[in-house]
Design a protein around this motif. Structure first.
Motif, PDB file in Angstrom:
ATOM      1  N   THR A 115       0.819  -1.209   0.000  1.00  0.00           N
ATOM      2  CA  THR A 115       0.000   0.000   0.000  1.00  0.00           C
ATOM      3  C   THR A 115       0.855   1.261   0.000  1.00  0.00           C
ATOM      4  O   THR A 115       0.576   2.221  -0.720  1.00  0.00           O
ATOM      5  N   SER A 118      -6.779  -5.499  -2.786  1.00  0.00           N
ATOM      6  CA  SER A 118      -6.971  -4.914  -1.462  1.00  0.00           C
ATOM      7  C   SER A 118      -5.988  -3.775  -1.210  1.00  0.00           C
ATOM      8  O   SER A 118      -6.330  -2.791  -0.539  1.00  0.00           O
ATOM      9  N   ALA A 175      -6.966   0.105  -0.235  1.00  0.00           N
ATOM     10  CA  ALA A 175      -6.396   0.756   0.945  1.00  0.00           C
ATOM     11  C   ALA A 175      -5.601   2.003   0.566  1.00  0.00           C
ATOM     12  O   ALA A 175      -5.657   3.028   1.262  1.00  0.00           O
ATOM     13  N   ARG A 198      -7.661   5.159   0.006  1.00  0.00           N
ATOM     14  CA  ARG A 198      -8.119   5.788   1.245  1.00  0.00           C
ATOM     15  C   ARG A 198      -7.070   6.737   1.822  1.00  0.00           C
ATOM     16  O   ARG A 198      -7.409   7.672   2.558  1.00  0.00           O
TER      17      ARG A 198
END
Length: 280
Positions: free
Chosen positions: A225, A252, A256, A259
């Motif tokens: 991420t 995923s 993430a 965000r």
């Protein structure tokens, strides 16, 4: 038709050919699109009769991007370009976020939720085989004011196909988007970022502009991420088009990362917007 179970092997084979093909395209970024992405195993038929849901217009009016790069409000053929659009020359501090390969019921909702939270619109380049089982999710994208682009039906390497086969891949997705949301796509993105004359011509014949990208997050490699966030923030600049994915594997990290980097971009004064749609 269920998502092609042979996709992982097929796309892995295309990986090297796609990278070589990119070098021949004038004006491309020199980055690979996102090779080796299998169709998501989570893409399953949605429950209930999808055709029963009426198509309704978006609840948002989009702030259009000005300039010659945006399709005009007319349908039909467009002039054939010789290279894809790599950025949006807006003359202001704005960027475009794009997501490829969906819709996927496991990852797309998280991306839509984050975009909705910050009142931001993005572009989703969808594959027809994914749309076939996730039409309600496509309608949710459209209802939220996002721009839906064409990313072919099965995500093949178009530069190794005949014009007839290219047209079939692009037209099928064009039609299912139009049937699902009541509006045909005005934008097209070639899988793997691999373009040639036939690809440009078919897209132009259907009235779609070819959009590539400026910043590649390489999220399909699952780099972590933090690396995805860093690539977006390091590449941030006026007119930048960011490439990410909401399907085709474990996304995923992409969910993430959004965000984190989306509020950071907004805090730095960037306006996250989308190109003008037909009739806007």
């Amino acid at each position: 038709m269920k998502p092609d179970e042979s996709c992982p092997g097929r796309r892995a084979v295309f990986r090297g050919a796609a990278l070589l093909g990119l070098a021949a395209v004038a004006g491309c970024t020199g980055r690979a699109g996102a090779p080796g992405r299998p169709a998501s195993p989570s893409a399953r038929p949605a429950a209930g009769p999808q055709a029963a849901r009426a198509v309704r217009p978006s609840m948002y009016r989009l702030a259009p991007i000005a300039g010659d790069d945006a399709p005009q409000g007319t349908t039909g053929k467009l002039p054939v370009r010789h290279e894809p659009i790599l950025h949006m020359d807006t003359g202001e501090k704005s960027m475009v976020l794009t997501f490829d390969d969906g819709p996927d019921p496991e990852y797309t909702p998280g991306i839509l939720s984050t975009l909705r939270k910050h009142d931001v619109r993005a572009m989703f380049f969808v594959c027809g085989e994914q749309v076939e089982w996730n039409k309600d999710l496509l309608r949710e994208m459209a209802d939220d004011g996002h721009v839906i682009g064409n990313h072919t039906w099965t995500h093949p390497l178009l530069t190794q196909m005949s014009r007839k086969a290219i047209r079939s891949e692009i037209e099928r997705t064009y039609e299912i988007i139009d049937d699902s949301i009541g509006e045909p796509p005005a934008w097209f993105r070639a899988p793997y970022g691999a373009w040639n004359r036939n690809v440009f011509r078919v897209g132009a014949d259907l009235g779609m502009e070819p959009l590539a990208w400026t910043v590649d997050t390489l999220d399909w490699t699952e780099p972590g991420t933090r690396k995805i966030v860093r690539r977006v923030m390091d590449g941030a600049a006026p007119g930048v088009v960011v490439l990410s994915h909401d399907a085709g594997g474990n996304r995923s990290q992409s969910v993430a990362a959004l965000r984190t980097y989306l509020p950071e971009l907004l805090d730095e004064g960037y306006r996250l917007t989308v190109p003008r749609r037909r009739g806007a």
